[in-house]
Write a protein that holds these residues in place. Structure first.
Motif, PDB file in Angstrom:
ATOM      1  N   ASP A 468      34.960  55.204  21.775  1.00 22.07           N
ATOM      2  CA  ASP A 468      36.403  54.928  21.643  1.00 22.07           C
ATOM      3  C   ASP A 468      37.156  55.174  22.947  1.00 22.07           C
ATOM      4  O   ASP A 468      38.221  55.809  22.973  1.00 22.07           O
ATOM      5  N   MET A 469      36.617  54.679  24.047  1.00 21.78           N
ATOM      6  CA  MET A 469      37.321  54.732  25.326  1.00 21.78           C
ATOM      7  C   MET A 469      37.313  53.332  25.951  1.00 21.78           C
ATOM      8  O   MET A 469      36.743  53.096  27.018  1.00 21.78           O
ATOM      9  N   PRO A 470      37.935  52.351  25.254  1.00 23.84           N
ATOM     10  CA  PRO A 470      37.861  50.961  25.745  1.00 23.84           C
ATOM     11  C   PRO A 470      38.629  50.727  27.041  1.00 23.84           C
ATOM     12  O   PRO A 470      38.253  49.879  27.840  1.00 23.84           O
ATOM     13  N   GLU A 471      39.721  51.455  27.268  1.00 20.43           N
ATOM     14  CA  GLU A 471      40.514  51.241  28.475  1.00 20.43           C
ATOM     15  C   GLU A 471      39.709  51.622  29.719  1.00 20.43           C
ATOM     16  O   GLU A 471      39.718  50.902  30.728  1.00 20.43           O
ATOM     17  N   GLN A 472      39.018  52.773  29.663  1.00 19.95           N
ATOM     18  CA  GLN A 472      38.189  53.181  30.805  1.00 19.95           C
ATOM     19  C   GLN A 472      37.030  52.198  31.010  1.00 19.95           C
ATOM     20  O   GLN A 472      36.670  51.877  32.142  1.00 19.95           O
ATOM     21  N   ALA A 473      36.457  51.719  29.892  1.00 21.47           N
ATOM     22  CA  ALA A 473      35.383  50.732  30.002  1.00 21.47           C
ATOM     23  C   ALA A 473      35.884  49.458  30.662  1.00 21.47           C
ATOM     24  O   ALA A 473      35.184  48.837  31.486  1.00 21.47           O
ATOM     25  N   ALA A 474      37.117  49.048  30.325  1.00 17.58           N
ATOM     26  CA  ALA A 474      37.684  47.832  30.924  1.00 17.58           C
ATOM     27  C   ALA A 474      37.866  47.998  32.430  1.00 17.58           C
ATOM     28  O   ALA A 474      37.613  47.057  33.204  1.00 17.58           O
ATOM     29  N   LEU A 475      38.301  49.168  32.871  1.00 19.79           N
ATOM     30  CA  LEU A 475      38.466  49.403  34.313  1.00 19.79           C
ATOM     31  C   LEU A 475      37.137  49.284  35.058  1.00 19.79           C
ATOM     32  O   LEU A 475      37.058  48.677  36.133  1.00 19.79           O
ATOM     33  N   ILE A 476      36.078  49.864  34.479  1.00 19.29           N
ATOM     34  CA  ILE A 476      34.761  49.794  35.121  1.00 19.29           C
ATOM     35  C   ILE A 476      34.275  48.347  35.188  1.00 19.29           C
ATOM     36  O   ILE A 476      33.749  47.888  36.215  1.00 19.29           O
ATOM     37  N   LEU A 477      34.486  47.598  34.095  1.00 17.89           N
ATOM     38  CA  LEU A 477      34.003  46.224  34.051  1.00 17.89           C
ATOM     39  C   LEU A 477      34.795  45.316  34.992  1.00 17.89           C
ATOM     40  O   LEU A 477      34.234  44.400  35.610  1.00 17.89           O
ATOM     41  N   GLU A 482      34.818  42.182  40.059  1.00 13.67           N
ATOM     42  CA  GLU A 482      35.319  41.902  41.405  1.00 13.67           C
ATOM     43  C   GLU A 482      34.179  41.773  42.405  1.00 13.67           C
ATOM     44  O   GLU A 482      34.238  40.962  43.334  1.00 13.67           O
ATOM     45  N   ARG A 483      33.120  42.586  42.189  1.00 11.43           N
ATOM     46  CA  ARG A 483      31.966  42.530  43.088  1.00 11.43           C
ATOM     47  C   ARG A 483      31.015  41.417  42.694  1.00 11.43           C
ATOM     48  O   ARG A 483      30.350  40.830  43.544  1.00 11.43           O
ATOM     49  N   GLN A 484      30.930  41.109  41.387  1.00  9.82           N
ATOM     50  CA  GLN A 484      30.034  40.071  40.886  1.00  9.82           C
ATOM     51  C   GLN A 484      30.806  39.192  39.901  1.00  9.82           C
ATOM     52  O   GLN A 484      30.746  39.405  38.678  1.00  9.82           O
ATOM     53  N   PRO A 485      31.527  38.212  40.362  1.00  7.72           N
ATOM     54  CA  PRO A 485      32.370  37.389  39.451  1.00  7.72           C
ATOM     55  C   PRO A 485      31.562  36.594  38.437  1.00  7.72           C
ATOM     56  O   PRO A 485      32.073  36.270  37.365  1.00  7.72           O
ATOM     57  N   GLY A 486      30.336  36.245  38.736  1.00  5.33           N
ATOM     58  CA  GLY A 486      29.559  35.430  37.821  1.00  5.33           C
ATOM     59  C   GLY A 486      28.739  36.199  36.814  1.00  5.33           C
ATOM     60  O   GLY A 486      27.861  35.617  36.150  1.00  5.33           O
ATOM     61  N   ASN A 487      28.992  37.497  36.640  1.00  9.83           N
ATOM     62  CA  ASN A 487      28.229  38.316  35.699  1.00  9.83           C
ATOM     63  C   ASN A 487      28.766  38.087  34.283  1.00  9.83           C
ATOM     64  O   ASN A 487      29.834  38.584  33.905  1.00  9.83           O
ATOM     65  N   VAL A 488      28.044  37.292  33.490  1.00  7.11           N
ATOM     66  CA  VAL A 488      28.504  36.918  32.153  1.00  7.11           C
ATOM     67  C   VAL A 488      28.464  38.115  31.208  1.00  7.11           C
ATOM     68  O   VAL A 488      29.338  38.268  30.333  1.00  7.11           O
ATOM     69  N   LYS A 489      27.456  38.995  31.347  1.00  5.08           N
ATOM     70  CA  LYS A 489      27.370  40.178  30.471  1.00  5.08           C
ATOM     71  C   LYS A 489      28.578  41.077  30.648  1.00  5.08           C
ATOM     72  O   LYS A 489      29.163  41.572  29.668  1.00  5.08           O
ATOM     73  N   ALA A 490      28.959  41.295  31.914  1.00  2.00           N
ATOM     74  CA  ALA A 490      30.132  42.137  32.165  1.00  2.00           C
ATOM     75  C   ALA A 490      31.393  41.487  31.612  1.00  2.00           C
ATOM     76  O   ALA A 490      32.279  42.171  31.061  1.00  2.00           O
TER      77      ALA A 490
END
Length: 660
Positions: A468-477, A482-490
């Protein structure tokens, strides 16, 4: 005859001694010094010493004679007597014999006094070499390396190889016995001694393969140098073989290591230090097995002659193994006594032994107290504290103890373990914070590829989503995209995490998903039939139309199953002409027509009172006058008298032939 021979031998030796003394007395002092010089050039100081004593008898204040006496005593390893001569004689005190006095103190293991003697002396290469050797013995390897570096640069003579060998030995010892090893200097590897010391340095720094290569080269050079002297070659090869065994032992090949150690101990060709190292390593391999052999090897490793030559780290290891051996042999009192002695001696491993004794008694609190009272924060101590805290369900403290080990911060497995412990002890918040800092260290270390780091970041985001920490997960993703724009999993994880707290934004992010090109030759009906079809109850199997036609054709020609006919019941083989027996449901022995076999006819006797049977009952009823007599009963024939019961003869037992 033997007594006569012995007496003659004693008389002959006495006469030769008198003759030699007379000859010595006849010679002048100059002739005596000539002979002393000749013996000195030949290295025969044992014969030169009596001549020097004869010179001093004639003139006790002869300085040349006193110097020759000191030299002879030093060459014969009589350092104590030589130091006594230099300190008691007034004439020698006035001479500058500081080097000889310092050397005598060094050989007597009086190292601080030897340093004080050298500090008062003039600077010279030989004084610096002796000072470096003293620092090496005091385990002050940095000072020794500094002096040897200066000597190697400034002096070039026949002892250059020896100086480089001592420099390499000091570097190898600093790597083996100190926590922070010194940087290796580019020393030539032209002799077997230099190759051996270079291999020791590689082994101490963890490069086992490189150490093996250098040891094999050292062995070749040693055999080449001592081709003609086999005994000397064996004695010089002994430390190389022991070090090769240590390489095998570190690599997990204990059988090969044990073979090399036993070979060295069997031949007894090395010095006492080499034999002690081999014996101690055998004890390590044996562990809690082969206790008798370990005790024998412990005597070799703990002899008095060895203890004076080994470093403090080596002595601590031997004492530690001795203590563990007492524990394995259930000598608990001796184990506790040795543990206390090690603690008083300042051994860093002593708290671990004391904690082991408390854990054996199931006193975990005392074990933790013993470990926390350690003077040094060794990695083994920290790991032991973490294990005990985990056993007592103090997960947060266990994680804190593991974080104190710097080496574990760059290990992904250790990071995962610490994160799990923090989850159990402190909750998901502190665990997530630690995971962020650990991933930052792993990224800055430069030891891992970008793909590995990407996988860890995705795992970190999944960890936050599951807690239940979706906001922090969104920041990491977002940082990852930004480093890998084509990463579909992210991107998919980002949509999932944003949808938990901002649905409109999740729709915007979903527009970034790539379009899917659907081919035109796809049969939708087959896909709908086959979605999720594997096997199991309630799942349809995908059957092609051709296969379905074949199955229908096969069903037409299938024969119906034949019904099993009921068989008629079989009648008995012997059937009475009047039909079934009416008494067929009555027990056989109770039927009217049943007649007992001969051997069972006497079974009826004994069911009533003694001698009473069915025939007796009928006769008794006929003679009973209390009952009315009918005509039919009077006309009935008299029953036959009862037969007498014949007793069966007991069977005689067969006796064995000649047996009891």
């Amino acid at each position: 005859d033997r007594c006569r021979c012995d007496i003659q031998a004693v008389v002959s030796t006495q006469s030769t001694g008198i003759q030699s003394n007379l000859r010595m007395a006849e010679k002048t002092v100059e002739q005596l010094f000539t002979q002393i010089r000749k013996f000195g050039q030949d290295g025969n100081y044992q014969k030169a010493l009596p001549l020097v004593i004869e010179v001093l008898k004639r003139n006790p204040k002869d300085l040349d004679g006193l110097k020759c006496k000191v030299v002879c005593l030093l060459k014969l390893d009589k350092c104590k007597e030589a130091y006594h001569v230099m300190t008691t004689d007034k004439e020698l005190k006035q001479l500058d014999m500081w080097f000889e006095r310092a050397y005598c103190l060094y050989r007597q293991n009086k190292l601080t006094e030897a340093i004080a003697e050298l500090k008062n002396a003039e600077q010279s290469p030989k004084a610096d070499e002796l000072l470096a050797q003293i620092y090496y013995k005091l385990e002050s390897y940095e000072s020794a390396v500094t002096i040897y570096k200066t000597l190697v640069r400034s002096t070039v003579d026949s002892n250059t190889n020896e100086r480089e060998t001592n420099l390499a030995a000091a570097l190898a010892s600093s790597a083996a016995f100190k926590s922070k090893p010194m940087k290796w200097v580019g020393v030539r590897e032209t002799t077997y001694e230099l190759c051996y010391n270079a291999a020791c340095y590689s082994l101490a720094t963890g490069d086992v393969d490189n150490a093996k290569q250098k040891l094999s080269k050292a062995e070749e050079l040693c055999l080449k140098e001592f081709e003609e002297d086999e005994a000397e070659a064996k004695s010089e090869l002994a430390p190389i073989q022991v070090m090769t065994g240590i390489c095998h032992q570190k690599a997990g090949n204990t059988k090969e290591a044990m073979s090399l150690y036993n070979t060295v101990l069997r031949e007894k060709c090395g010095d006492s230090q080499t034999l002690a190292a081999a014996a101690n390593n055998i004890i390590c391999i044996n562990k809690d097995q082969n206790m008798f052999d370990s005790k024998k090897k412990l005597k070799i490793a703990t002899s008095e002659s060895v203890c004076k030559k080994l470093a403090a780290f080596q002595l601590n290891c031997i004492e530690f193994n001795s203590c563990l051996l007492s524990f394995y042999t259930n000598q608990i009192d001796q184990f506790k006594k040795k543990s206390l002695q090690l603690r008083e001696a300042g051994s860093p491993l002593a708290p671990l032994l004391l904690a082991t004794s408390h854990v054996r008694d199931k006193q975990l609190d005392l074990a933790l107290e013993a470990l926390r009272g350690a003077t040094t924060s060794d990695e083994i101590i920290q790991l032991a504290i973490a294990e005990l805290l985990k056993k007592t369900s103090a997960f947060a403290g266990s994680a804190e103890s593991l974080q104190g080990v710097e080496r574990l911060s760059e290990k992904p497995g250790a990071v995962s373990l610490i994160t799990s412990l923090l989850m159990l002890g402190a909750g998901p918040g502190p665990a997530a914070d630690y995971l962020d800092s650990a991933l930052l260290k792993l990224r800055n270390s430069g030891r891992y590829t970008e793909d590995v780091l990407t996988g860890w970041l995705l795992d970190s985001a999944k960890f936050r989503l599951s807690h239940d920490m979706p906001e922090q997960a969104a920041l990491i993703l977002e940082e990852l995209l930004e480093r890998q724009p084509g990463n579909v999993k992210a991107l998919a994880l980002l949509i999932r995490s944003v949808s938990m707290f901002d649905a409109p934004r999740a729709h915007e992010v979903a527009q970034r998903l790539p379009e899917i090109d659907i081919p035109s030759n796809i049969n939708v009906e087959e896909l709908e039939i086959g979605v999720g079809v594997t096997s199991g109850r309630g799942l349809r199997k995908v059957i092609k139309p051709e296969q379905e036609k074949i199955n229908e054709a096969n069903r037409r020609f299938e024969t119906k199953e034949k019904k099993r006919k009921k068989k008629k019941g079989k009648l008995p083989a012997v059937l009475a002409p009047g039909g079934p027996d009416p008494e067929r449901w009555v027990p056989r022995q109770e039927r009217s027509y049943y007649r007992r076999k001969k051997r069972n006819r006497n079974d009826a006797i004994g069911k009533g009172s003694q001698g009473l049977s069915a025939a007796n009952k009928a006769a008794e009823a006929a003679l009973d006058m209390s009952q009315p007599v009918t005509v039919e009963e009077s006309k009935a024939p008299a029953p036959p008298p009862p037969k007498q019961q014949v007793k069966a003869k007991p069977k005689s037992k067969k006796k064995g032939k000649g047996k009891w």
